[in-house]
Scaffold this active site. Structure first.
Site, PDB file in Angstrom:
ATOM      1  N   ASN A 273       5.985   4.365   4.657  1.00 46.14           N
ATOM      2  CA  ASN A 273       4.636   3.838   4.910  1.00 46.14           C
ATOM      3  C   ASN A 273       4.722   2.319   4.763  1.00 46.14           C
ATOM      4  O   ASN A 273       4.808   1.806   3.658  1.00 46.14           O
ATOM      5  CB  ASN A 273       3.648   4.419   3.879  1.00 46.14           C
ATOM      6  CG  ASN A 273       2.268   3.777   3.985  1.00 46.14           C
ATOM      7  OD1 ASN A 273       1.954   3.146   4.995  1.00 46.14           O
ATOM      8  ND2 ASN A 273       1.460   3.924   2.955  1.00 46.14           N
ATOM      9  N   TRP A 274       4.719   1.658   5.907  1.00 41.29           N
ATOM     10  CA  TRP A 274       4.923   0.205   5.881  1.00 41.29           C
ATOM     11  C   TRP A 274       3.673  -0.568   5.448  1.00 41.29           C
ATOM     12  O   TRP A 274       3.731  -1.765   5.245  1.00 41.29           O
ATOM     13  CB  TRP A 274       5.347  -0.280   7.270  1.00 41.29           C
ATOM     14  CG  TRP A 274       6.740   0.136   7.665  1.00 41.29           C
ATOM     15  CD1 TRP A 274       7.574   1.020   7.023  1.00 41.29           C
ATOM     16  CD2 TRP A 274       7.472  -0.332   8.806  1.00 41.29           C
ATOM     17  NE1 TRP A 274       8.760   1.133   7.696  1.00 41.29           N
ATOM     18  CE2 TRP A 274       8.729   0.313   8.791  1.00 41.29           C
ATOM     19  CE3 TRP A 274       7.172  -1.221   9.843  1.00 41.29           C
ATOM     20  CZ2 TRP A 274       9.696   0.079   9.778  1.00 41.29           C
ATOM     21  CZ3 TRP A 274       8.136  -1.458  10.828  1.00 41.29           C
ATOM     22  CH2 TRP A 274       9.380  -0.813  10.787  1.00 41.29           C
ATOM     23  N   LYS A 275       2.544   0.119   5.391  1.00 38.79           N
ATOM     24  CA  LYS A 275       1.263  -0.524   5.049  1.00 38.79           C
ATOM     25  C   LYS A 275       1.025  -1.725   5.983  1.00 38.79           C
ATOM     26  O   LYS A 275       1.382  -1.660   7.144  1.00 38.79           O
ATOM     27  CB  LYS A 275       1.245  -0.922   3.582  1.00 38.79           C
ATOM     28  CG  LYS A 275       1.711   0.220   2.678  1.00 38.79           C
ATOM     29  CD  LYS A 275       1.400   0.007   1.238  1.00 38.79           C
ATOM     30  CE  LYS A 275       2.079   1.086   0.409  1.00 38.79           C
ATOM     31  NZ  LYS A 275       1.563   1.221  -0.920  1.00 38.79           N
TER      32      LYS A 275
ATOM     33  N   HIS B  90      -4.653   8.344   2.624  1.00 35.39           N
ATOM     34  CA  HIS B  90      -3.863   7.591   1.639  1.00 35.39           C
ATOM     35  C   HIS B  90      -4.811   7.021   0.583  1.00 35.39           C
ATOM     36  O   HIS B  90      -5.939   6.634   0.891  1.00 35.39           O
ATOM     37  CB  HIS B  90      -3.103   6.454   2.349  1.00 35.39           C
ATOM     38  CG  HIS B  90      -2.085   5.811   1.458  1.00 35.39           C
ATOM     39  ND1 HIS B  90      -2.435   4.874   0.515  1.00 35.39           N
ATOM     40  CD2 HIS B  90      -0.747   5.993   1.350  1.00 35.39           C
ATOM     41  CE1 HIS B  90      -1.333   4.496  -0.130  1.00 35.39           C
ATOM     42  NE2 HIS B  90      -0.292   5.160   0.352  1.00 35.39           N
TER      43      HIS B  90
ATOM     44  N   GLU C 206      -5.008   4.251  -0.804  1.00 35.85           N
ATOM     45  CA  GLU C 206      -5.518   2.899  -0.516  1.00 35.85           C
ATOM     46  C   GLU C 206      -6.695   2.953   0.455  1.00 35.85           C
ATOM     47  O   GLU C 206      -7.619   2.151   0.373  1.00 35.85           O
ATOM     48  CB  GLU C 206      -4.384   2.008   0.015  1.00 35.85           C
ATOM     49  CG  GLU C 206      -3.413   1.638  -1.093  1.00 35.85           C
ATOM     50  CD  GLU C 206      -2.008   1.318  -0.630  1.00 35.85           C
ATOM     51  OE1 GLU C 206      -1.779   1.120   0.574  1.00 35.85           O
ATOM     52  OE2 GLU C 206      -1.115   1.275  -1.504  1.00 35.85           O
TER      53      GLU C 206
ATOM     54  N   GLU D 201       0.721  12.036  -4.160  1.00 38.06           N
ATOM     55  CA  GLU D 201       0.922  10.635  -4.533  1.00 38.06           C
ATOM     56  C   GLU D 201       0.018  10.267  -5.717  1.00 38.06           C
ATOM     57  O   GLU D 201      -1.154   9.909  -5.511  1.00 38.06           O
ATOM     58  CB  GLU D 201       0.574   9.731  -3.360  1.00 38.06           C
ATOM     59  CG  GLU D 201       1.448   9.930  -2.151  1.00 38.06           C
ATOM     60  CD  GLU D 201       1.626   8.638  -1.381  1.00 38.06           C
ATOM     61  OE1 GLU D 201       2.764   8.189  -1.257  1.00 38.06           O
ATOM     62  OE2 GLU D 201       0.624   8.054  -0.937  1.00 38.06           O
TER      63      GLU D 201
ATOM     64  N   GLY E 107       3.118   1.759  -5.747  1.00 33.49           N
ATOM     65  CA  GLY E 107       3.309   0.304  -5.753  1.00 33.49           C
ATOM     66  C   GLY E 107       3.379  -0.302  -7.145  1.00 33.49           C
ATOM     67  O   GLY E 107       3.284  -1.524  -7.296  1.00 33.49           O
TER      68      GLY E 107
ATOM     69  N   SER F  14       6.443   4.977  -5.836  1.00 35.49           N
ATOM     70  CA  SER F  14       7.616   4.238  -6.320  1.00 35.49           C
ATOM     71  C   SER F  14       8.913   5.043  -6.224  1.00 35.49           C
ATOM     72  O   SER F  14       9.786   4.928  -7.077  1.00 35.49           O
ATOM     73  CB  SER F  14       7.383   3.748  -7.762  1.00 35.49           C
ATOM     74  OG  SER F  14       6.251   2.892  -7.806  1.00 35.49           O
TER      75      SER F  14
ATOM     76  N   GLY G 137       6.628   3.706   0.179  1.00 35.37           N
ATOM     77  CA  GLY G 137       6.032   2.426   0.543  1.00 35.37           C
ATOM     78  C   GLY G 137       7.063   1.315   0.450  1.00 35.37           C
ATOM     79  O   GLY G 137       7.871   1.101   1.368  1.00 35.37           O
ATOM     80  N   GLY G 138       7.068   0.613  -0.678  1.00 36.23           N
ATOM     81  CA  GLY G 138       7.908  -0.573  -0.870  1.00 36.23           C
ATOM     82  C   GLY G 138       9.354  -0.411  -0.422  1.00 36.23           C
ATOM     83  O   GLY G 138       9.892  -1.254   0.312  1.00 36.23           O
TER      84      GLY G 138
HETATM   85  C1  PEP Z   1       2.786   4.707  -0.566  1.00 33.77           C
HETATM   86  O1  PEP Z   1       2.317   3.706  -0.060  1.00 33.77           O
HETATM   87  O2  PEP Z   1       2.451   5.808  -0.141  1.00 33.77           O
HETATM   88  C2  PEP Z   1       3.731   4.564  -1.684  1.00 33.77           C
HETATM   89  C3  PEP Z   1       4.163   5.648  -2.263  1.00 33.77           C
HETATM   90  O3  PEP Z   1       4.066   3.295  -2.036  1.00 33.77           O
HETATM   91  P1  PEP Z   1       5.258   2.892  -3.053  1.00 33.77           P
HETATM   92  O4  PEP Z   1       6.476   3.679  -2.645  1.00 33.77           O
HETATM   93  O5  PEP Z   1       5.426   1.423  -2.871  1.00 33.77           O
HETATM   94  O6  PEP Z   1       4.819   3.267  -4.429  1.00 33.77           O
END
Ligand code: PEP
Length: 256
Positions: free
Chosen positions: A13-15, A99, A101, A171, A177, A217, A238-239
């Site tokens: 997930n590049w956001k 999601h 966010e 999640e 994040g 994470s 994500g990251g």
């Molecule tokens: C996400 O955005 O779904 C996510 C899990 O981010 P991260 O891996 O950065 O925690």
């Protein structure tokens, strides 16, 4: 993972990161870095404007392109929104729905998540449905009931035959994040609970065929342990999905 019954799915997930040119470069780097992808499905969920470049860059590689959101209406006066037909025509195969966010910053509710799940399914794409508790809810001991409510409402009206297209991502909000990963026991406990809810709604055969990802994470170091859990069938990342070597390491861990 349990490859006998279901797919392992690794999704980035590049956001709100990467321009189209940067997307092309990152996908090319992932393709060069990752080994042969044999045992898992790989998806990159990119910003809307990156979709054409991403689809082009993924051609010939075993990587699919996903979107990060969708509007539930097919068309109309919804300024700034994007419809299922628009995504489909560009070659999008998966859509992240709900999601945390989007729930937190854009007022998405369990009800809009449910509408979006139907929209994605009806368009022939696959939703990656996100559920997860806040830190406060975990500390209050209500994680299981929060997740149950989110899952039940998200799947409201979804037919048994449609369930093979559904991917669920557990999640925990406190792990997204933050660099704070859920332990493999915490993650497995909730993912097993989600499968139990699906079993109660659709029966054992459907429950064992649904892929349930963990997200929060996940990185090159902790992926193997998380993915070793029977009910964790992949990751929403994500990251770490923005760094080709890290994302490739996670894919390789899922590919063992
Ligand atoms: C996400 O955005 O779904 C996510 C899990 O981010 P991260 O891996 O950065 O925690």
């Amino acid at each position: 993972m349990n490859r006998r019954y279901r797919k392992t799915v690794i999704a980035g997930n590049w956001k709100m990161n990467k321009t189209p040119a940067e997307a092309k470069a990152l996908i090319n780097e992932i393709k060069e870095t990752v080994g042969k992808v044999k045992w898992c499905d790989v998806i990159v969920c990119v910003p809307y404007v990156d979709i054409p470049a991403a689809v082009k860059a993924c051609k010939g590689a075993k990587i699919s392109v996903g979107a990060q959101n969708i509007h539930f209406e097919p068309k109309g006066a919804y300024t700034g929104e994007i419809s299922a037909d628009m995504l489909k025509e560009l070659g999008v195969k998966y859509v992240i729905v709900g999601h945390s966010e989007r729930r937190q910053y854009f007022a998405e509710t369990d009800e809009t998540v449910n509408k979006k799940v139907h929209t994605v399914l009806e368009a022939g794409m696959q939703p990656i449905v996100c559920v997860g508790e806040s830190l406060q809810q975990r500390e209050q001991g209500v994680t299981a009931s929060v997740i149950e409510t989110q899952v039940r409402i998200a799947l409201n009206g979804v037919a048994k035959e449609q369930m093979r297209k559904i991917i669920i991502a557990y999640e925990p909000i406190w792990a997204i994040g933050t660099g704070k990963t859920a332990t493999s026991e915490q993650a497995a406990e909730v993912c097993t609970g989600i499968r139990e809810i699906i079993r109660s709604l659709y029966g054992a055969r459907v429950a064992r065929s649904v892929s349930i990802q963990y997200g929060g994470s996940m990185n090159a170091k902790n992926a193997a342990e998380l993915l070793a859990q029977n009910d964790i069938d992949g990751g929403l990342i994500g990251g770490a999905s923005l760094k080709a070597p890290d994302f490739a390491a996670i894919i390789n861990a899922a590919n063992q």
